[in-house]
Design an enzyme around this catalytic site. Structure first.
Site, mmCIF file in Angstrom:
data_model
loop_
_atom_site.group_PDB
_atom_site.id
_atom_site.type_symbol
_atom_site.label_atom_id
_atom_site.label_comp_id
_atom_site.label_asym_id
_atom_site.label_seq_id
_atom_site.Cartn_x
_atom_site.Cartn_y
_atom_site.Cartn_z
ATOM 1 N N GLY A 153 0.842 -1.189 0.000
ATOM 2 C CA GLY A 153 0.000 0.000 0.000
ATOM 3 C C GLY A 153 0.875 1.236 0.000
ATOM 4 O O GLY A 153 2.062 1.151 0.312
ATOM 5 N N CYS A 197 5.232 -6.158 1.611
ATOM 6 C CA CYS A 197 5.605 -4.733 1.622
ATOM 7 C C CYS A 197 4.899 -4.006 2.779
ATOM 8 O O CYS A 197 5.200 -4.269 3.926
ATOM 9 C CB CYS A 197 5.327 -4.101 0.258
ATOM 10 S SG CYS A 197 6.192 -2.531 0.081
ATOM 11 N N TYR A 198 3.922 -3.122 2.496
ATOM 12 C CA TYR A 198 3.184 -2.473 3.589
ATOM 13 C C TYR A 198 2.603 -3.545 4.515
ATOM 14 O O TYR A 198 2.570 -3.387 5.734
ATOM 15 C CB TYR A 198 2.057 -1.610 3.011
ATOM 16 C CG TYR A 198 1.240 -0.872 4.045
ATOM 17 C CD1 TYR A 198 1.648 0.360 4.525
ATOM 18 C CD2 TYR A 198 0.053 -1.418 4.542
ATOM 19 C CE1 TYR A 198 0.900 1.043 5.475
ATOM 20 C CE2 TYR A 198 -0.699 -0.745 5.499
ATOM 21 C CZ TYR A 198 -0.273 0.487 5.964
ATOM 22 O OH TYR A 198 -1.017 1.151 6.902
ATOM 23 N N HIS A 213 7.979 -7.436 -3.566
ATOM 24 C CA HIS A 213 6.727 -7.877 -4.194
ATOM 25 C C HIS A 213 6.921 -9.187 -4.967
ATOM 26 O O HIS A 213 7.366 -9.148 -6.116
ATOM 27 C CB HIS A 213 6.198 -6.785 -5.142
ATOM 28 C CG HIS A 213 5.686 -5.594 -4.420
ATOM 29 N ND1 HIS A 213 4.398 -5.517 -3.940
ATOM 30 C CD2 HIS A 213 6.296 -4.439 -4.053
ATOM 31 C CE1 HIS A 213 4.224 -4.364 -3.326
ATOM 32 N NE2 HIS A 213 5.364 -3.697 -3.374
ATOM 33 N N GLU A 232 4.689 -10.918 -6.262
ATOM 34 C CA GLU A 232 3.635 -11.065 -7.277
ATOM 35 C C GLU A 232 3.988 -10.413 -8.611
ATOM 36 O O GLU A 232 3.328 -10.672 -9.609
ATOM 37 C CB GLU A 232 2.307 -10.486 -6.739
ATOM 38 C CG GLU A 232 2.246 -8.973 -6.572
ATOM 39 C CD GLU A 232 2.840 -8.457 -5.262
ATOM 40 O OE1 GLU A 232 3.679 -9.156 -4.669
ATOM 41 O OE2 GLU A 232 2.487 -7.329 -4.849
ATOM 42 N N ASP A 266 -17.744 -13.506 -23.232
ATOM 43 C CA ASP A 266 -18.362 -13.405 -21.903
ATOM 44 C C ASP A 266 -19.864 -13.691 -21.950
ATOM 45 O O ASP A 266 -20.373 -14.502 -21.167
ATOM 46 C CB ASP A 266 -18.132 -12.008 -21.303
ATOM 47 C CG ASP A 266 -16.650 -11.694 -21.164
ATOM 48 O OD1 ASP A 266 -15.846 -12.645 -21.213
ATOM 49 O OD2 ASP A 266 -16.294 -10.518 -21.022
ATOM 50 N N LYS A 301 -10.620 -13.234 -16.986
ATOM 51 C CA LYS A 301 -10.936 -13.563 -18.376
ATOM 52 C C LYS A 301 -10.466 -14.969 -18.783
ATOM 53 O O LYS A 301 -11.199 -15.718 -19.435
ATOM 54 C CB LYS A 301 -10.275 -12.524 -19.293
ATOM 55 C CG LYS A 301 -10.676 -12.616 -20.731
ATOM 56 C CD LYS A 301 -11.981 -11.900 -20.957
ATOM 57 C CE LYS A 301 -12.374 -11.853 -22.396
ATOM 58 N NZ LYS A 301 -13.561 -11.030 -22.598
#
Ligand code: XMP
Length: 513
Positions: A54, A81-82, A164, A166, A223, A369
């Site tokens: 954050g 992180c945060y 991070h 990710e 979709d 998706k």
């Protein structure tokens, strides 16, 4: 949905990526705002909880806070992180602003092996100003950054990464997340398309039961096709009323082909040919936003009329409208940045529920998706439908620059057909996110046979992209472009010049209008 992982969002721009990574591992994950009710967390049986990064400083007044002890009673916790700083502060460690901010790539050194796939030295992506000076009691520092700060801390049930894992810039970030998910939390990879189908079927039944009738606006895209098929398989053909509108702005043969596909899938679909009305309303309109508004309004009119007819003919009442909202849109509404549910109105061919006076059902609201496509495969939807390039609701109206005439629609349909036909023949259709032709209001001089011509210009557009938000133009071979240009200028008499658009997004957009 019970189980899986909870990701509490503290405002990082990467929160969605954490959820995506876990889903890619076959693990269900959901994002909620950092202050998500503890009772809801308790009742959901989560196997692990991840605190996102954050933009705040944990020491700052009003910075988002959470009692991590409370969370640890429920499941193991990973702070990123945060999230690591918050975890440290909440559990009695010491966090301070650092005189040396660490932004970008950093080399960290592990003193403990938390995964067999991780080397002692690792490149990671960092972006923080505060550091954990002293980990909480019971924690050890298991990795240090190049400037000697704690890069990872660990106790039995809680881990913290100052970087991070990710983001793709972090080497083997996936292995670190896997170590937490499968090692620390002992999770199992159960989130596959069968599981998705079961979860979404439960959602539909709990929301609609088996007696409600639902309207489903079809666009020909992936979709709405998956929504309609899933609803039909769950509730039965007589309850799910699909409408596919020919607005006169579809591609060559599209209306007939798409209708046939829907019928093959066993959908209860009405094809409504409203092209005359749409084209009449669009006459002499040049402004792209006006075109969009008119088309949106016409769609609503057609849907209203269809509801009226269906209800009358079948002596039923329709209370629900199905929409193909996906998880990234839902996240916007639950994340700390979000406010109310954000629906990109221009992406809604089905019209908004308030205009139609219907309640909303969003069967794909938990899926990304790629998961929609995987679910589509499980439902037996053919690949050619699942991998179609996106096509905008306003269709060719925003690919004819300036006013729209029937003649120009025909010209564009022919040229666009040749372009896409060659993509398939050259086996590059699937390498491209979206490819189409644009008819320009520009005439140029040419020579065809022995005659001087003064005819129309066509632009070709083809881009690669992840999500349509940014895009790069596709690098065709010169011989491909030559083939397409030759075919178009030979087969479509009205066009004597073909150009290729080499603009990325940004600064351009994908569409020209
Ligand atoms: P842009 O042109 O904004 O396009 O870079 C991004 C993606 O959105 C599609 N697009 C639309 N889709 N109604 C739609 O349903 C619209 O009005 C519309 N405008 C753009 C575009 O085709 C691309 O995939």
């Amino acid at each position: 949905m019970k189980g899986g992982f909870l990701i509490l969002d503290f405002g990082s721009q990467y929160t969605q990526l954490i959820a995506r990574r876990l889903r890619e591992f076959g693990v269900y994950s959901e994002i909620q705002a950092y202050n998500y009710e503890i009772e809801d967390i308790k009742s959901s049986n989560f196997e692990g909880i991840i605190l996102s990064g954050g933009p705040n400083s944990v020491g700052a007044e009003g910075a988002p806070f959470r009692d991590v002890n409370e969370l640890l009673e429920i499941a193991p916790v990973l702070g990123i992180c945060y999230g690591m700083q918050l975890l440290s502060k909440s559990l009695g460690g010491m966090v301070e602003p650092s005189d040396l901010s660490e932004y970008g790539l950093n080399r960290i050194t592990w003193s403990k092996r938390i995964s067999p796939d991780i080397e002692r030295e690792q490149k990671v992506w960092m972006s923080h100003g505060d550091v954990v000076k002293l980990p909480p009691p019971g924690f050890e520092v298991v990795a240090q950054s190049s400037s000697g700060h704690a890069a990872a801390i660990q106790s039995e049930r809680a881990w913290g990464f100052q970087f991070h894992p990710e983001v793709t810039h972090t080497e083997k970030g996936d292995d670190l997340l896997r170590a937490f998910v499968f090692g620390c939390c002992n999770a199992e990879a159960t989130w596959d398309s069968q599981q998705m189908k079961a979860t979404l079927t439960d959602y539909i039944l709990s929301k609609l039961g088996k007696t409600e009738h639902v309207l489903c606006g079809l666009s020909g895209g992936v979709d709405s096709t998956v929504v309609a098929t899933l609803l039909t398989r769950t509730m039965g053909k007589d309850k799910v009323h699909c409408v596919f509108v020919n607005n006169g702005l579809l591609r060559k043969n599209e209306f007939e082909e798409v209708m046939k596909n829907y019928e093959d899938l066993g959908l209860n679909v009405r094809g409504v040919d409203a092209s005359e009305k749409f084209l009449h309303e669009l006459k002499n309109v040049s402004d792209p936003e006006k075109k969009r508004k008119i088309i949106g309004k016409q769609f609503i009119e057609v849907f209203k009329d269809s509801i009226w007819k269906i209800e009358k003919e079948e002596k039923i009442k329709i209370h629900y409208l199905a929409q193909g909202t996906l998880y990234p849109d839902v996240i916007e509404s639950v994340s700390i940045h979000g406010s109310s549910v954000t629906i990109k109105s221009h992406h809604n061919v089905g019209g908004l529920p308030e205009d139609l006076n219907l309640k909303l059902v969003e069967p794909l609201r938990l899926l990304f998706k790629d998961e929609v496509r995987a679910l589509g495969e499980t439902l037996g939807i053919p690949g050619r439908l699942l991998w179609r390039h996106p096509f905008p609701g306003p269709g060719l109206a925003i690919r004819i620059i300036g006013p729209i005439t029937e003649e120009d629609i025909k010209i564009l349909q022919e040229a666009d057909y040749i372009f896409r036909d060659e993509l398939v023949k050259h086996d590059i259709y699937d390498d491209i996110w979206q490819a189409f032709a644009v008819l320009l209001p520009v005439r140029t001089v040419g020579v065809q046979g022995d005659n001087r011509t003064y005819s129309k210009t066509l632009a070709l557009r083809a881009v690669t992209s992840q999500d349509g938000m940014t895009a790069d133009w596709f690098e065709f071979s010169p011989s491909f472009l030559k083939t397409v240009s030759n075919r178009i200028t030979n087969e479509v008499k009205a066009i004597n010049r073909v150009v290729y658009d080499i603009t990325s997004k940004p600064p351009g957009t994908i569409e020209w209008e």
